[in-house]
Enzyme design. Sequence first.
Site, PDB file in Angstrom:
ATOM      1  N   CYS A   6       0.823  -1.212   0.000  1.00 38.51           N
ATOM      2  CA  CYS A   6       0.000   0.000   0.000  1.00 38.51           C
ATOM      3  C   CYS A   6       0.855   1.259   0.000  1.00 38.51           C
ATOM      4  O   CYS A   6       0.351   2.343  -0.228  1.00 38.51           O
ATOM      5  CB  CYS A   6      -0.934   0.002   1.202  1.00 38.51           C
ATOM      6  N   CYS A  64      -2.408  -3.397   8.738  1.00 37.75           N
ATOM      7  CA  CYS A  64      -2.034  -2.036   9.121  1.00 37.75           C
ATOM      8  C   CYS A  64      -1.484  -2.029  10.554  1.00 37.75           C
ATOM      9  O   CYS A  64      -0.560  -1.272  10.873  1.00 37.75           O
ATOM     10  CB  CYS A  64      -3.236  -1.109   9.018  1.00 37.75           C
TER      11      CYS A  64
HETATM   12 FE1  FES Z   1      -1.508   0.527   4.235  1.00 30.33          FE
HETATM   13 FE2  FES Z   1      -3.328   0.373   6.095  1.00 30.33          FE
HETATM   14  S1  FES Z   1      -3.617   0.290   3.970  1.00 30.33           S
HETATM   15  S2  FES Z   1      -1.198   0.376   6.338  1.00 30.33           S
END
Ligand code: FES
Length: 123
Positions: free
Chosen positions: A35, A104
């Site tokens: 991400c 996360c």
């Molecule tokens: Fe990347 Fe939550 S989506 S840490």
Amino acid sequence: MALYSDKVMDHFYNPRNVGIIENADGVGEVGNAKCGDIMKMYLKIDNDIITDVKFETFGCASAIASSSMATELIKGKPVSEALELTNKAVAEALDGLPAHKMHCSVLAEEAIQSAIEDYQSKK
Ligand code: FES
């Protein structure tokens, strides 16, 4: 049911311990390649007790809430205890995270471990 618990929303809107510590005893930075989110953790340590902790997180709401909660969980604790903090414990303290957001909270566990490793390598 709401996607996020009240605690997640609270720590996202009012994150605790945001910022940096000048001359920190340990600094750790980790990221999630998928991400692209990044978390940086600063520790002030006195006699193996974490006397202060601050973080900077460039990431999603769950990552920010996880960092905030994680700092609250380790502040005032011995280094050995902070090392044992798991992402599961952080998520539980937040009254849970959606399954696809559990990764996360892993950033918070890893950032603390990385900051402690930095501290131990300087000792
Ligand atoms: Fe990347 Fe939550 S989506 S840490």
